[in-house]
Enzyme design. Sequence first.
Site, mmCIF file in Angstrom:
data_model
loop_
_atom_site.group_PDB
_atom_site.id
_atom_site.type_symbol
_atom_site.label_atom_id
_atom_site.label_comp_id
_atom_site.label_asym_id
_atom_site.label_seq_id
_atom_site.Cartn_x
_atom_site.Cartn_y
_atom_site.Cartn_z
ATOM 1 N N CYS A 1 -12.696 62.485 62.909
ATOM 2 C CA CYS A 1 -13.764 63.316 62.296
ATOM 3 C C CYS A 1 -15.007 63.532 63.406
ATOM 4 C CB CYS A 1 -14.329 62.642 61.115
ATOM 5 S SG CYS A 1 -15.143 61.025 61.241
ATOM 6 N N HIS B 1 -18.335 58.306 58.980
ATOM 7 C CA HIS B 1 -17.862 59.554 58.865
ATOM 8 C C HIS B 1 -18.754 60.589 59.582
ATOM 9 C CE1 HIS B 1 -15.142 62.816 57.776
ATOM 10 N NE2 HIS B 1 -16.116 63.374 56.958
#
Lengths: 351, 417
Positions: A32, A293
């Site tokens: 990510c 994330h």
Amino acid sequence: MGAAGSKLEKALGDQFPEGERYFGLENFGNTCYCNSVLQALYFCVPFREQLLEYYADNKNIGDVEENLLTCLADLFTQISSQKKKTGVIAPKRFVQRLKKQNELFRSYMHQKEARAAKSDPGTSSPSEKTANGPKNAQANGVSKEPLVTWVHKNFQGILTNETRCLRCETVTARDETFFDLSLDIEQNSSITSCLKNFSSTETLNAEDKFFCDKCCSLQEAQKRMKIKKPPHILVIHLKRFKYIEQLGRYKKLSYRVVFPLELKLSNTVEDADSEYSLFAVVVHVGSGPNHGHYVSLVKSHNHWLFFDDENVEMIDESAVQTFFGSAQEYSSNTDHGYILFYESLASSDKS
Amino acid sequence: MVNSNYDGKGTYLIFNVGDTIFISDFNSQDKDPIKSIHFSNSNPVCHAFDPEAKDGHDLLIGLSSGDVYSVSLRQQLQDVGKKLVGAQHYNKDASINNSRCTSVAWVPEGDGSFVVAHADGNLYVYEKSKDGAGDSSFPVIKDQTQFSVSHARSSKSNPIARWHIFQGSINSIAFSTDGTYLATVGRDGYLRVYDYSKEQLICGGKSYYGALLCCAWSGDGKYILTGGEDDLVQVWSMEDRKVVAWGEGHNSWVSGVAFDPYWSPPTSDDTGENVMYRFGSIGQDTQLLLWDLAMDEIVVPLRRCPPGGSPTFSSGSQSSHWDNSICPVGTLQPAPSMRDVPKLSPLVAHRVHADPLSGLIFTQESVLTACREGHMKIWMRPGYSENQSSNSEALLSSSSKEKPLLSSKVGGSTYKG
């Protein structure tokens, strides 16, 4: 995925910029961060255009050895030549190359990579190093290629390290190039203030004296870093991952650091007063350095978009301020601006 | 967020936290809210009290939904037991404008008219005597980038006029004390000063960079303070129609500015030409800064020579406007160059709260600060502290702390001595 795409198209309606593509990127497990940086770079329009041009030119030559930059060019070409306006793409080749490259770098421990690693202290996964990815291609033996010059032209700036000997008053200036500025952050501060601190005067004394060439001895001195040549694309990295000695580990600083949509640099050698405009933010989501994330906010044709791996959404400009950080240490908000991309509004000196 | 107002019988604090407006008796010991209005669908974000209102509605409340309420506060304060209720509802269900209210202000000597600024760059003029029910349509804005004023087609309409300032959020508005001028600041970084009755732009200029967030007039109408995302407190001179000083001292965005109307310069031996002002600023760095503005400091711009450059000043493109005697009426000035504007340093800098600040008010006895988490502090002036507890700081914590405001706005303080 298709539905999400059409939702974005619906949201933009007839305001969908002509020729523009908004594609999510598939996550291959822990990629990510890579995806977020890729989106930021893709929407760095001068860089994208030059990379696409480079790809088009080299397709005919065909004998350029595969490197990170050719893989990036390949990916950008793939996105920009999509028939559909929105959707999802798998950046497979680029990620593979990146992983390979990082293994390579591990063994050499190249200086530049070391610096990149230093600027991302809390992060150890290979994908973390993409921020400097395209630039590292240069270090990997392709420096004879002309493409390096335009990567430099876009991202490279020059810092000057001025040291003034307090005995003879001689000023020694040492220049170094940079591709991003890593800034220490404080609670409830602004990027402007962090930049000021970056260039504040530091006194070298006691154990930390300066060897003055003129005095031929160790002397007390004053040191400061100033920006001699501001880059066209200014990449600011907030040091949110800090090693806390007492804890023996890295900690994420969730400090509230406000960043304006327009910025001027005051810590320059000459009064530049040149204005920058924010066009992308890589956001770290999560409370700690070892998990979490990454997503990115990107400005394209005066709309702000939110990229979260496969998903792309439109957001309001005013939503950018929800990524400043937390004024309190314990807060439910864990989405914090991590890397800021500013583009100079001054007419670029692209020849 | 906080607004202290004097009604002749007492002083009350009006502040919004989360979805509620609270009223506290400023002179009470505990300062617990005595009245409140809760909004179920939207948060109140700005408010203004009219101490001059002879009767009826004196408090305006702007909501994030765009709706505006008026309240007859003074009247309802007479009845302690009764629940505070809104009187009139304007821009009901955001029928005229659906962007958030950013600032509300009574027009001084305006006979009950008031102005509401919105996040989409429009501001509306209302009259409190009219109900908000008539047909309120305005012509389509032809050019979003241009300033335009339209009057309502129907005479029954309330709002009676729409001012389109620019395309972007108007972050704050302020009337000069006599109501002649209206100042606006916004997302594009421009301060704009209008002749309110003529509906004309008089002057204005851009911040160093970034949006401007707040503005305030000096009592004599000669200066305007602005603060914004460049961390600077800007002093604008109406006489010179330009920025005359930049205050450097905040480490983050400047969220509130105010002149101290109760401060008078120490009497000096000279002819008194060195008129001085005292003002304050608050920032998202949690600091309260106090400043002095001395005329002799700002009349001659302090020009710093570029290192290695010649001492003669180059007539650079951006800086040339500084040398021109005065810019024509009705034009906006570009951002000045850093080296061209005299700098001020704060007299006092103090971290007053743990959270970014959102409100600043000067009263005769004290300075009030408020933060985004709903805390208020009252700082007694020297010489007044004995009236309070030995601690010169009283902390007032509001009850609804769990609902922090994303960005609360300070309604223009309408304090009268």
